[in-house]
Design a protein around this motif. Structure first.
Motif, short mmCIF file in Angstrom:
data_model
loop_
_atom_site.label_atom_id
_atom_site.label_comp_id
_atom_site.label_asym_id
_atom_site.label_seq_id
_atom_site.Cartn_x
_atom_site.Cartn_y
_atom_site.Cartn_z
N VAL A 207 38.61 -46.37 46.12
CA VAL A 207 39.41 -45.46 44.80
C VAL A 207 39.58 -44.61 45.89
CG1 VAL A 207 39.64 -45.26 42.92
CG2 VAL A 207 38.00 -47.29 43.41
N SER A 208 40.86 -44.27 45.38
CA SER A 208 41.45 -42.70 45.50
C SER A 208 42.57 -42.00 45.17
CB SER A 208 41.68 -42.04 47.21
OG SER A 208 41.93 -41.01 47.98
N PHE A 209 42.03 -41.29 43.95
CA PHE A 209 43.87 -40.18 43.34
C PHE A 209 43.27 -38.88 43.17
CE2 PHE A 209 40.72 -42.16 40.56
CZ PHE A 209 40.45 -41.50 39.19
N GLN A 210 44.44 -38.60 42.73
CA GLN A 210 44.63 -37.10 42.77
C GLN A 210 45.53 -36.22 42.02
OE1 GLN A 210 45.65 -36.71 46.94
NE2 GLN A 210 46.50 -35.43 46.66
N GLY A 211 45.07 -35.01 41.71
CA GLY A 211 45.81 -35.06 40.16
C GLY A 211 45.61 -33.19 39.55
N ARG A 212 45.77 -32.84 39.00
CA ARG A 212 45.07 -31.83 37.51
C ARG A 212 44.27 -31.99 36.18
NH1 ARG A 212 46.45 -26.71 40.03
NH2 ARG A 212 47.49 -26.58 42.35
N LEU A 213 43.25 -31.70 36.76
CA LEU A 213 43.07 -32.40 35.33
C LEU A 213 42.87 -31.76 34.25
CD1 LEU A 213 38.80 -31.99 37.81
CD2 LEU A 213 40.03 -34.08 36.48
N ILE A 214 42.30 -32.58 33.21
CA ILE A 214 43.01 -32.17 32.38
C ILE A 214 41.92 -32.99 31.17
CG2 ILE A 214 44.89 -33.16 30.87
CD1 ILE A 214 44.41 -29.81 29.45
N LEU A 236 52.28 -29.41 33.98
CA LEU A 236 52.33 -30.41 35.05
C LEU A 236 54.34 -29.33 34.70
CD1 LEU A 236 53.96 -33.70 33.39
CD2 LEU A 236 51.92 -33.44 35.67
N ASN A 237 54.55 -27.95 34.17
CA ASN A 237 55.56 -26.88 33.79
C ASN A 237 54.65 -26.27 34.91
OD1 ASN A 237 57.49 -28.12 32.47
ND2 ASN A 237 56.03 -26.98 30.58
N ARG A 238 53.52 -25.82 35.15
CA ARG A 238 52.51 -25.23 36.49
C ARG A 238 53.25 -24.92 38.21
NH1 ARG A 238 51.02 -20.65 34.11
NH2 ARG A 238 50.46 -20.40 31.81
N HIS A 239 52.97 -27.02 38.02
CA HIS A 239 52.76 -27.52 38.93
C HIS A 239 53.62 -28.71 38.81
CE1 HIS A 239 49.49 -25.03 39.84
NE2 HIS A 239 48.95 -24.65 38.49
N PRO A 240 54.52 -28.26 39.62
CA PRO A 240 55.98 -29.83 38.88
C PRO A 240 55.72 -31.08 39.96
CG PRO A 240 56.69 -27.81 39.13
CD PRO A 240 55.52 -27.67 39.08
N ASP A 241 55.05 -30.53 41.41
CA ASP A 241 55.25 -31.44 42.50
C ASP A 241 53.71 -32.59 42.01
OD1 ASP A 241 57.85 -30.89 43.39
OD2 ASP A 241 56.04 -29.19 44.64
N ASP A 242 52.61 -31.90 41.00
CA ASP A 242 52.03 -32.68 41.08
C ASP A 242 51.02 -33.85 39.70
OD1 ASP A 242 50.44 -31.67 43.13
OD2 ASP A 242 49.37 -29.30 41.04
N ALA A 319 23.28 -36.83 28.52
CA ALA A 319 23.60 -36.53 29.91
C ALA A 319 23.13 -37.06 31.51
CB ALA A 319 22.49 -35.26 29.32
N PRO A 320 23.87 -36.65 32.19
CA PRO A 320 24.06 -34.90 33.10
C PRO A 320 25.34 -35.01 32.39
CG PRO A 320 23.36 -35.70 34.59
CD PRO A 320 23.32 -37.38 33.52
N ASN A 321 26.26 -33.47 32.87
CA ASN A 321 27.71 -33.56 33.04
C ASN A 321 27.79 -33.51 34.45
OD1 ASN A 321 29.32 -34.05 30.27
ND2 ASN A 321 26.87 -33.72 29.32
N LEU A 322 28.55 -33.18 35.05
CA LEU A 322 30.09 -33.07 36.01
C LEU A 322 30.42 -31.20 35.36
CD1 LEU A 322 31.93 -35.66 36.78
CD2 LEU A 322 30.82 -34.42 38.58
N VAL A 323 30.54 -30.37 36.80
CA VAL A 323 31.84 -29.54 36.14
C VAL A 323 33.41 -29.57 36.44
CG1 VAL A 323 32.04 -27.12 36.59
CG2 VAL A 323 29.61 -27.78 36.99
N VAL A 324 34.05 -30.01 34.88
CA VAL A 324 35.10 -30.37 34.95
C VAL A 324 36.50 -29.16 35.49
CG1 VAL A 324 36.58 -31.61 34.49
CG2 VAL A 324 34.79 -32.61 35.34
N ILE A 325 36.50 -28.57 35.81
CA ILE A 325 37.88 -26.88 35.67
C ILE A 325 39.17 -27.78 35.31
CG2 ILE A 325 38.47 -25.07 36.69
CD1 ILE A 325 35.86 -25.29 35.86
N ASN A 326 38.94 -27.75 34.13
CA ASN A 326 40.67 -27.68 33.62
C ASN A 326 41.72 -27.23 34.69
OD1 ASN A 326 40.14 -29.42 31.33
ND2 ASN A 326 39.09 -27.87 30.22
N GLY A 327 42.80 -28.26 34.94
CA GLY A 327 43.46 -26.87 35.09
C GLY A 327 43.54 -27.50 36.93
N ALA A 328 42.18 -27.04 37.92
CA ALA A 328 42.11 -27.57 39.57
C ALA A 328 42.28 -28.92 39.77
CB ALA A 328 40.59 -27.33 39.00
#
Length: 346
Positions: A207-214, A236-242, A319-328
């Protein structure tokens, strides 16, 4: 995206309960984790809205908003943490001075549960990256599992670079009682594992996919979706290609309410620009003797989507929890035996 500066030894962390506060039976645990922040090398600035709790909050909304604003406007502060989540953090959102905040240096906002209500607002309205991660009351130095122990290490990542996490092998079935044992750590006994919706547990399909986290806690995010405080279109407005990668976890909703929450997001077009969805462990057990459980809710609501939906992810009140960065910008992959989440701070 506006990424706050990496947290390093000497960084200042302000602590304020902008949702639920900490009552006296839990002050020993609070002292422990505040002391551990100092032992990690951070300067700690304690707010006044912290050590009390009445009607689900540490103080009236105006006081909590004023204190949060004071820390946000103070460029000596590098990060802001609450002790944990709660119920009604959204009452702060219209009280914050968003125009003034456009002029200040971004700071890390950290936590999960009701804290995620505020995280998404800062990412949506200001383009600040924010950290959905283990709450302060769980972040003792004695907690040794890799996801939790590396929380602050990941937040040392410089802008432009990346960090990697893998799925946890075990999770905690219950919850630690800090009133009885202020030094408690997670009891990670239950076999964990992420799974692609529609596949059986033995599947080895890559499995593989990519994008901005939110995303965040579904209980509040399904209510805020479409408002200025949870507006994935801003990414999407900040990163229209993602594309986007949504992540959600259910804290308190019954299986049918869980289904309605996911279904309502789908009906409102939330997933039209999504590359995939991450679903955290469900914190609500199904009713005894009832076939409609949390797993059924997810399958019924999201099973017809043409994008990957991954369940059992380490994003949860369990628990436990990942560190997930909104916008990364994130890459999610599975190959062989292990799931991998790579986040690029770009």
């Amino acid at each position: 995206m506006h990424y706050p500066a990496p947290l390093t030894s000497g960084s200042t962390i302000a602590v304020t309960a902008f949702s639920s506060g900490v009552e006296s039976p839990l002050h020993a645990r609070l002292e422990l984790v505040l002391g551990d922040l100092v032992r990690r090398g951070f300067n700690v600035l304690e707010g006044r809205c912290l050590r009390e709790n009445e009607l689900h909050v540490s103080a009236p909304a105006t006081q909590r908003a004023d204190e949060l604003m004071r820390f946000l406007l103070d460029d000596q502060v590098d990060a802001i943490m609450a002790p944990w989540g709660g119920e009604i953090a959204m009452d702060l959102l219209p009280l914050l001075d968003w125009q003034a905040l456009k002029q200040v240096r971004p700071k890390w906002l950290m936590g999960f549960s009701d804290i995620s209500t505020v995280l998404s607002a800062f990412t949506s309205k200001l383009g600040w990256a924010s950290a959905h991660c283990t709450n302060l009351m769980q972040l003792s130095l004695a907690q040794s599992d890799p996801l939790t122990a590396n929380t602050f290490a990941h937040l040392q990542t410089p802008t432009g670079e990346a960090f990697t996490q893998n799925n946890a092998p075990f999770f905690e079935q219950g919850f630690s009682n800090y009133a009885q044992d202020s030094h408690a750590v997670f009891n990670l006994t239950e076999p964990g594992g992420w799974q692609l919706l529609g596949d059986d547990a033995s599947s080895k399909k890559p499995v593989s996919f990519q994008g901005r986290l939110i995303g965040g806690c579904l209980d509040t995010h399904m209510l805020m979706y479409g408002s200025e405080y949870f507006d994935p279109r801003s990414l999407l407005n900040r990163h229209p290609d993602d594309k986007l990668i949504f992540y959600f976890e259910n804290a308190e909703q019954s299986p049918t309410a869980y289904y309605r929450a996911l279904q309502s997001l789908k009906l409102r077009g939330a997933f039209e620009h999504a590359a995939g969805i991450l679903i955290g462990r469900n914190a609500v057990s199904g009713m005894a003797g009832k076939a409609f459980d949390g797993e059924t809710a997810v399958k019924m609501a999201l099973g017809d989507l043409s994008i990957p939906v991954v369940t059992g992810v380490d994003i949860s009140h369990i628990a436990p929890n990942l560190v997930v960065i909104n916008g990364a910008f994130a890459e999610v992959s599975f190959c062989g035996e292990q799931w991998t989440l790579v986040q690029h701070l770009r």
